[in-house]
Motif scaffolding. Structure first.
Motif, PDB file in Angstrom:
ATOM      1  N   TYR A 174     -46.184  38.160  45.723  1.00 54.44           N
ATOM      2  CA  TYR A 174     -46.972  39.408  47.317  1.00 54.44           C
ATOM      3  C   TYR A 174     -46.440  40.587  46.707  1.00 54.44           C
ATOM      4  O   TYR A 174     -47.706  41.781  46.622  1.00 54.44           O
ATOM      5  N   ARG A 175     -45.508  41.022  46.733  1.00 50.93           N
ATOM      6  CA  ARG A 175     -45.247  41.900  46.414  1.00 50.93           C
ATOM      7  C   ARG A 175     -45.463  43.261  45.498  1.00 50.93           C
ATOM      8  O   ARG A 175     -45.359  44.034  45.387  1.00 50.93           O
ATOM      9  N   ASN A 176     -45.446  42.536  44.475  1.00 47.27           N
ATOM     10  CA  ASN A 176     -45.158  43.052  43.119  1.00 47.27           C
ATOM     11  C   ASN A 176     -46.934  42.982  42.544  1.00 47.27           C
ATOM     12  O   ASN A 176     -47.708  44.233  42.254  1.00 47.27           O
ATOM     13  N   ASN A 177     -47.817  41.651  42.681  1.00 48.32           N
ATOM     14  CA  ASN A 177     -49.281  42.169  42.763  1.00 48.32           C
ATOM     15  C   ASN A 177     -49.267  42.911  43.101  1.00 48.32           C
ATOM     16  O   ASN A 177     -50.354  43.197  42.984  1.00 48.32           O
ATOM     17  N   LEU A 178     -48.941  42.713  44.981  1.00 46.59           N
ATOM     18  CA  LEU A 178     -50.321  43.030  45.655  1.00 46.59           C
ATOM     19  C   LEU A 178     -50.239  45.145  45.422  1.00 46.59           C
ATOM     20  O   LEU A 178     -50.705  46.022  45.321  1.00 46.59           O
ATOM     21  N   TYR A 238     -49.582  32.447  43.451  1.00 49.70           N
ATOM     22  CA  TYR A 238     -50.017  32.983  41.836  1.00 49.70           C
ATOM     23  C   TYR A 238     -51.679  33.229  42.458  1.00 49.70           C
ATOM     24  O   TYR A 238     -51.941  34.784  42.501  1.00 49.70           O
ATOM     25  N   GLY A 239     -52.223  32.290  42.113  1.00 50.42           N
ATOM     26  CA  GLY A 239     -53.731  31.999  42.444  1.00 50.42           C
ATOM     27  C   GLY A 239     -54.372  32.886  43.879  1.00 50.42           C
ATOM     28  O   GLY A 239     -55.032  33.937  44.111  1.00 50.42           O
ATOM     29  N   ASN A 240     -53.479  33.089  44.893  1.00 52.53           N
ATOM     30  CA  ASN A 240     -53.747  33.922  45.713  1.00 52.53           C
ATOM     31  C   ASN A 240     -53.783  35.596  45.636  1.00 52.53           C
ATOM     32  O   ASN A 240     -53.858  35.960  46.707  1.00 52.53           O
ATOM     33  N   THR A 241     -52.341  35.584  45.239  1.00 52.79           N
ATOM     34  CA  THR A 241     -52.494  37.317  44.891  1.00 52.79           C
ATOM     35  C   THR A 241     -53.871  37.524  44.495  1.00 52.79           C
ATOM     36  O   THR A 241     -54.346  38.664  44.599  1.00 52.79           O
ATOM     37  N   ALA A 264     -49.473  42.458  36.433  1.00 53.07           N
ATOM     38  CA  ALA A 264     -49.003  41.264  37.600  1.00 53.07           C
ATOM     39  C   ALA A 264     -48.026  40.352  36.902  1.00 53.07           C
ATOM     40  O   ALA A 264     -48.343  39.606  36.132  1.00 53.07           O
ATOM     41  N   TYR A 265     -47.320  39.460  37.715  1.00 54.76           N
ATOM     42  CA  TYR A 265     -46.464  38.100  38.113  1.00 54.76           C
ATOM     43  C   TYR A 265     -47.549  36.655  37.328  1.00 54.76           C
ATOM     44  O   TYR A 265     -48.391  37.236  38.291  1.00 54.76           O
ATOM     45  N   LYS A 266     -47.175  36.171  36.958  1.00 57.09           N
ATOM     46  CA  LYS A 266     -48.599  35.037  36.366  1.00 57.09           C
ATOM     47  C   LYS A 266     -47.888  33.923  36.239  1.00 57.09           C
ATOM     48  O   LYS A 266     -49.225  32.574  36.368  1.00 57.09           O
ATOM     49  N   ALA A 267     -47.047  33.304  36.845  1.00 59.73           N
ATOM     50  CA  ALA A 267     -46.464  31.628  36.941  1.00 59.73           C
ATOM     51  C   ALA A 267     -46.331  31.127  37.797  1.00 59.73           C
ATOM     52  O   ALA A 267     -45.970  31.517  39.012  1.00 59.73           O
ATOM     53  N   VAL A 268     -48.118  29.896  37.869  1.00 68.05           N
ATOM     54  CA  VAL A 268     -47.788  30.028  39.159  1.00 68.05           C
ATOM     55  C   VAL A 268     -46.250  28.894  39.660  1.00 68.05           C
ATOM     56  O   VAL A 268     -46.521  29.354  40.597  1.00 68.05           O
ATOM     57  N   GLY A 269     -46.110  27.992  39.052  1.00 64.08           N
ATOM     58  CA  GLY A 269     -45.153  27.961  39.351  1.00 64.08           C
ATOM     59  C   GLY A 269     -43.946  28.676  40.455  1.00 64.08           C
ATOM     60  O   GLY A 269     -43.698  28.363  41.635  1.00 64.08           O
ATOM     61  N   GLU A 270     -43.190  29.547  39.574  1.00 60.47           N
ATOM     62  CA  GLU A 270     -42.337  30.135  40.197  1.00 60.47           C
ATOM     63  C   GLU A 270     -43.024  31.100  41.187  1.00 60.47           C
ATOM     64  O   GLU A 270     -41.818  31.418  42.236  1.00 60.47           O
ATOM     65  N   SER A 271     -44.524  31.742  41.876  1.00 65.05           N
ATOM     66  CA  SER A 271     -45.474  32.078  42.714  1.00 65.05           C
ATOM     67  C   SER A 271     -45.066  31.061  44.082  1.00 65.05           C
ATOM     68  O   SER A 271     -44.531  31.440  44.752  1.00 65.05           O
ATOM     69  N   VAL A 272     -44.790  29.952  43.123  1.00 67.34           N
ATOM     70  CA  VAL A 272     -44.483  28.799  44.596  1.00 67.34           C
ATOM     71  C   VAL A 272     -42.763  28.953  45.355  1.00 67.34           C
ATOM     72  O   VAL A 272     -42.532  28.840  46.398  1.00 67.34           O
ATOM     73  N   GLU A 273     -42.139  28.748  43.984  1.00 70.01           N
ATOM     74  CA  GLU A 273     -40.901  29.321  44.915  1.00 70.01           C
ATOM     75  C   GLU A 273     -40.149  30.637  45.257  1.00 70.01           C
ATOM     76  O   GLU A 273     -39.366  30.441  46.294  1.00 70.01           O
ATOM     77  N   LYS A 274     -41.135  31.394  44.864  1.00 68.84           N
ATOM     78  CA  LYS A 274     -40.776  33.140  45.267  1.00 68.84           C
ATOM     79  C   LYS A 274     -42.757  33.508  45.612  1.00 68.84           C
ATOM     80  O   LYS A 274     -42.736  34.919  45.085  1.00 68.84           O
ATOM     81  N   PRO A 275     -42.718  33.078  46.464  1.00 69.68           N
ATOM     82  CA  PRO A 275     -44.188  33.928  47.444  1.00 69.68           C
ATOM     83  C   PRO A 275     -43.879  35.508  47.965  1.00 69.68           C
ATOM     84  O   PRO A 275     -44.797  36.346  47.150  1.00 69.68           O
ATOM     85  N   LEU A 276     -42.942  35.954  48.087  1.00 68.11           N
ATOM     86  CA  LEU A 276     -42.728  37.415  48.186  1.00 68.11           C
ATOM     87  C   LEU A 276     -42.529  38.371  47.233  1.00 68.11           C
ATOM     88  O   LEU A 276     -42.925  39.358  47.454  1.00 68.11           O
ATOM     89  N   MET A 277     -41.792  37.443  46.332  1.00 66.71           N
ATOM     90  CA  MET A 277     -41.586  37.982  45.419  1.00 66.71           C
ATOM     91  C   MET A 277     -43.056  38.971  44.428  1.00 66.71           C
ATOM     92  O   MET A 277     -43.125  39.519  43.769  1.00 66.71           O
TER      93      MET A 277
END
Ligand code: WQD
Length: 338
Positions: free
Chosen positions: A98-102, A150-153, A83-96
């Motif tokens: 959600y798509r990757n992790n889920l 990230y945390g939401n995934t 899974a992708y796990k960078a908290v800050g990056e997930s805020v900038e790129k949420p769809l990336m």
């Protein structure tokens, strides 16, 4: 010999878990797309255990590739780290995220159904608790919407698994890590951040190495002992041990329900400044740091009640914070001597 698939097995926690699984007598397959890991970790694992795990570079979002793997490899259990796990990056790129992790998770679950795989361990996180109302945090603590995608995934991943096991009678365990630190005592494997470290310890070790000018301490005006935020730092080797115990629990059908949750932490909260102090004392050096503003999304404190893992997995953290600080530093030095 039981066959265990470890997705993300060349990553930080994944690689330490592969070593622990091999040492416990499992036959390990690794799938890793190298998006946040290095191929050389494969040979490092082999160097530690003397056994080369089978490795495939597969993107878990590619269901056909995932299916082909399962059709040619009988798997008794899956430990899913990828899974992708960078908290800050997930805020900038949420769809990336959600798509990757889920999508990766759902493809794993679908492959389980298609190939009669019954046992699944999910890499989750204490971030699903958000800022818990009371400490220490146990598994009955109500979940809150995590601060980051990230945390939401992780929280959504747990919910997807819950519905999946209800519909299929498969067995799953979600392991909620607090803050993983440290490295294997061989210094062959450890945490290798991508670019500027998000997490505290790699930033500390890079500062000690002179790669970073100084450590920014994100806020010293929290309601804590010294004003800096409190986290539960758990050694990665202890985390790896918990994964071996968790998959064995499912293989032996000792689980009490189709989906169980376990908090994995040291049970002790440490402030950021206490960590800096512990690192300095453990390695006999000084760290330059400066107080910076609080980081958006940070919670004030989190530390674990791991009594459920202790009673049900017969697990407990045995590595001291001092040792974790020493192995983290030893690994950083080895990294930079390449
Ligand atoms: C720890 C403390 C920072 C860096 C996140 C995820 C969690 C897990 C670990 C992903 C905080 C402070 C940090 C720095 C600092 N998963 N800090 N200066 O945010 O507790 O947890 O990472 O790997 O799911 O939520 O970990 O290491 O980023 O921060 O002062 O340069 O250190 O403010 O108090 P965190 P962290």
């Amino acid at each position: 010999m039981k066959n265990i698939l470890v997705t993300g097995g060349l990553g930080y926690i994944g690689s330490h878990t592969v070593v622990a699984l091999q040492n416990a007598g499992f036959n390990v397959y690794i799938i890793d797309d190298l998006s946040n890991s290095q191929l050389e970790v494969w040979e490092k694992i082999t160097g530690i255990t003397g056994v080369q795990p089978t490795y495939y570079n597969i993107d878990l979002k590619d269901f056909n590739a995932v299916s082909v793997f399962f059709q040619s490899h009988p798997i008794d259990g899956i430990i899913h780290f990828a899974a992708y796990k960078a908290v800050g990056e997930s805020v900038e790129k949420p769809l990336m995220y959600y798509r990757n992790n889920l999508m990766g998770l759902m493809n794993m679950l679908e492959a389980m159904e298609e190939n009669q795989v019954d046992n699944f361990i999910f890499s989750s996180s204490c971030t699903v608790y958000g800022q818990a109302d009371s400490m220490p945090i146990n598994e009955a603590t109500p979940l809150k919407r995590p601060e980051s995608p990230y945390g939401n995934t992780k929280k959504m991943g747990e919910e997807i698994i819950e519905d999946f096991v209800s519909a299929t009678d498969k067995k799953a365990i979600a392991l909620r890590y607090f803050n993983p630190v440290g490295a294997h005592d061989s210094a062959a494997i450890g945490e290798v951040p991508n670019g500027i470290p998000n997490n505290l310890i790699p930033y500390v070790t890079q500062t000690a190495m002179g790669i970073r000018e100084s450590l920014g301490v994100f806020g010293n005006d929290y309601e804590t002992r010294d004003g800096t935020a409190v986290r539960d730092y758990i050694d990665v080797n202890d985390l790896a041990d918990a994964h071996v115990k968790a998959i064995q629990r499912l293989l032996d059908s000792k689980n009490k329900s189709n989906l169980e949750f376990f908090n994995l932490g040291s049970g002790t909260g440490s402030t950021v400044l206490e960590i800096v102090d512990a690192f300095e004392k453990a390695n006999n050096l000084k760290i330059n740091y400066e107080i910076k503003p609080r980081r958006a999304g940070d919670i004030v404190q989190a530390y674990a009640d791991y009594s459920f893992a202790k009673s049900q997995l017969n697990w407990e953290p045995i590595t001291s914070l001092e040792t974790s600080m020493q192995t983290a530093w030893k690994f950083q030095q080895q990294l930079d001597n390449k």
